[in-house]
Design a protein around this motif. Structure first.
Motif, PDB file in Angstrom:
ATOM      1  N   TRP A 299       0.494  -1.903   0.140  1.00 67.09           N
ATOM      2  CA  TRP A 299      -0.232   0.272   0.513  1.00 67.09           C
ATOM      3  C   TRP A 299       0.707   1.497  -0.232  1.00 67.09           C
ATOM      4  O   TRP A 299       1.024   2.525  -0.741  1.00 67.09           O
ATOM      5  CB  TRP A 299      -0.534  -0.061   0.951  1.00 67.09           C
ATOM      6  CG  TRP A 299      -1.927   1.589   1.848  1.00 67.09           C
ATOM      7  CD1 TRP A 299      -1.596   2.248   2.429  1.00 67.09           C
ATOM      8  CD2 TRP A 299      -3.099   1.467   0.608  1.00 67.09           C
ATOM      9  NE1 TRP A 299      -2.536   3.023   1.963  1.00 67.09           N
ATOM     10  CE2 TRP A 299      -3.277   2.868   1.558  1.00 67.09           C
ATOM     11  CE3 TRP A 299      -4.036   0.691  -0.295  1.00 67.09           C
ATOM     12  CZ2 TRP A 299      -4.815   3.407   0.265  1.00 67.09           C
ATOM     13  CZ3 TRP A 299      -5.056   1.294  -1.221  1.00 67.09           C
ATOM     14  CH2 TRP A 299      -5.659   2.241  -0.308  1.00 67.09           C
ATOM     15  N   ALA A 300       2.015   1.396   0.636  1.00 65.41           N
ATOM     16  CA  ALA A 300       3.043   2.299   0.717  1.00 65.41           C
ATOM     17  C   ALA A 300       3.104   2.547  -0.631  1.00 65.41           C
ATOM     18  O   ALA A 300       3.996   3.893  -0.483  1.00 65.41           O
ATOM     19  CB  ALA A 300       3.680   2.460   1.908  1.00 65.41           C
ATOM     20  N   ARG A 301       3.935   1.885  -0.973  1.00 63.14           N
ATOM     21  CA  ARG A 301       4.945   1.743  -2.548  1.00 63.14           C
ATOM     22  C   ARG A 301       3.613   2.538  -3.370  1.00 63.14           C
ATOM     23  O   ARG A 301       4.114   3.725  -4.343  1.00 63.14           O
ATOM     24  CB  ARG A 301       5.108   0.434  -2.544  1.00 63.14           C
ATOM     25  CG  ARG A 301       6.363   0.190  -3.286  1.00 63.14           C
ATOM     26  CD  ARG A 301       7.106  -0.643  -3.800  1.00 63.14           C
ATOM     27  NE  ARG A 301       7.180  -1.994  -2.373  1.00 63.14           N
ATOM     28  CZ  ARG A 301       6.928  -3.453  -2.727  1.00 63.14           C
ATOM     29  NH1 ARG A 301       6.497  -3.718  -3.833  1.00 63.14           N
ATOM     30  NH2 ARG A 301       6.642  -3.586  -1.337  1.00 63.14           N
ATOM     31  N   GLN A 302       2.644   1.792  -3.230  1.00 59.76           N
ATOM     32  CA  GLN A 302       1.318   2.426  -4.073  1.00 59.76           C
ATOM     33  C   GLN A 302       1.057   3.966  -3.851  1.00 59.76           C
ATOM     34  O   GLN A 302       1.105   4.565  -5.144  1.00 59.76           O
ATOM     35  CB  GLN A 302       0.038   1.570  -4.500  1.00 59.76           C
ATOM     36  CG  GLN A 302      -0.129   0.451  -5.197  1.00 59.76           C
ATOM     37  CD  GLN A 302      -0.617  -0.087  -5.835  1.00 59.76           C
ATOM     38  OE1 GLN A 302      -1.315  -0.025  -5.364  1.00 59.76           O
ATOM     39  NE2 GLN A 302      -1.343  -1.764  -6.555  1.00 59.76           N
ATOM     40  N   VAL A 303       1.181   4.264  -2.559  1.00 64.43           N
ATOM     41  CA  VAL A 303       0.815   5.413  -2.536  1.00 64.43           C
ATOM     42  C   VAL A 303       1.625   6.498  -2.748  1.00 64.43           C
ATOM     43  O   VAL A 303       1.655   7.467  -3.606  1.00 64.43           O
ATOM     44  CB  VAL A 303       0.746   5.503  -1.121  1.00 64.43           C
ATOM     45  CG1 VAL A 303       0.652   7.307  -0.585  1.00 64.43           C
ATOM     46  CG2 VAL A 303      -0.992   5.101  -0.545  1.00 64.43           C
ATOM     47  N   ALA A 304       2.989   5.811  -2.645  1.00 58.78           N
ATOM     48  CA  ALA A 304       4.001   6.857  -3.113  1.00 58.78           C
ATOM     49  C   ALA A 304       4.525   7.567  -4.422  1.00 58.78           C
ATOM     50  O   ALA A 304       4.475   8.171  -5.518  1.00 58.78           O
ATOM     51  CB  ALA A 304       4.842   5.997  -2.354  1.00 58.78           C
TER      52      ALA A 304
END
Length: 271
Positions: free
Chosen positions: A257-262
């Protein structure tokens, strides 16, 4: 993709017909390997109650689409069982099993025919009112009615060139018209840009109403609403829970999730 599969399985001699399916899906300790090329799955168990939505996420090769192929019975499990409404899928006729399943694939196939024929594909004898309703719910009706030839507009080779989002909506209208108990979304929006995806997502949510839904997705924004998200890695379930639960757990899903948000932030900044 799923649509091009030729089943490797045959009906049993006394196969039952699945009538009026409710849409409960059970995978019970399922293991399967096809060959060295495709991801195997190991000891996968989950239940989807009628009308609920489950999403499968994970790296490519994690076994997500293999699960869908086992549900459609393009392959048979090596061990464990796949059941629909409590029936082992191996005991059902393939025709009745597949009638209970509606698929929106990554790339909807259009035929060189009118838009009416393309939507009516699953139920050629459906009354026009049903076609209109399916198109309306898939958010295609205004588009069709604005065409000079309306429903009789040819699609495909020399006809109307549909955009990616419009093609997916044709696929969604087909599924709504077929009215299956179980909706299967196989990367249904992954070929679309994010603005188109958001618009198509509304139509998918409409199609999912009152149906059991199994979805495979890369973009995690599309799976947030699932009752359960199952995270697969190399054919095994490594985490499961709701979006909020998985973020709190701060494991594999939270990292994805964090990777996609970034990545989305970077893309937005670049625009």
């Amino acid at each position: 993709g799923l649509l091009t599969m030729v089943p490797e399985v045959r009906d049993r001699d006394r196969a039952e017909t699945l009538d009026h399916p409710e849409g409960r899906v059970d995978f019970d300790s399922v293991a399967f390997t096809h060959d060295a090329r495709t991801a195997g799955i190991t000891d996968v168990s989950f239940t989807v109650e009628p009308g609920r939505k489950v999403a499968f996420v994970g790296t490519s090769g994690a076994g997500k689409s293999t699960l869908l192929k086992l549900l459609f019975r393009f392959y048979d499990v090596k061990t464990g069982s796949v059941r629909v409404d409590g029936h082992d899928v191996r005991d059902l006729t393939q025709t009745s099993l597949r009638r209970s399943l509606g698929l929106v694939p990554q790339d909807v196939v259009l035929f060189n025919d009118t838009i009416r024929a393309n939507i009516a594909y699953a139920r050629p004898d459906a009354p026009f009112e049903d076609l209109r309703d399916a198109a309306r719910r898939a958010q295609l009706l205004d588009f069709i009615e604005a065409l000079p030839d309306g429903w009789d507009t040819p699609v495909g080779e020399r006809g109307l060139k549909l955009s990616g989002g419009e093609k997916q909506r044709v696929g969604i209208a087909r599924v709504i018209l077929a009215n299956p108990a179980i909706l299967v979304l196989d990367e249904a929006t992954s070929a679309l840009d994010s603005a188109t995806e958001a618009a198509v997502q509304d139509a998918l949510d409409e199609a999912a109403k009152g149906r059991t839904t199994l979805m495979v997705a890369h973009r995690l924004s599309t799976v947030q609403s699932a009752n359960e998200i199952i995270v697969l890695e190399q054919g095994r379930i490594v985490e499961r829970g709701t979006h909020e639960e998985l973020l709190r757990r701060d494991g594999k899903y939270a990292e994805m999730w964090a990777r996609q948000v970034a990545r989305d932030r970077l893309a937005a900044a670049a625009e």
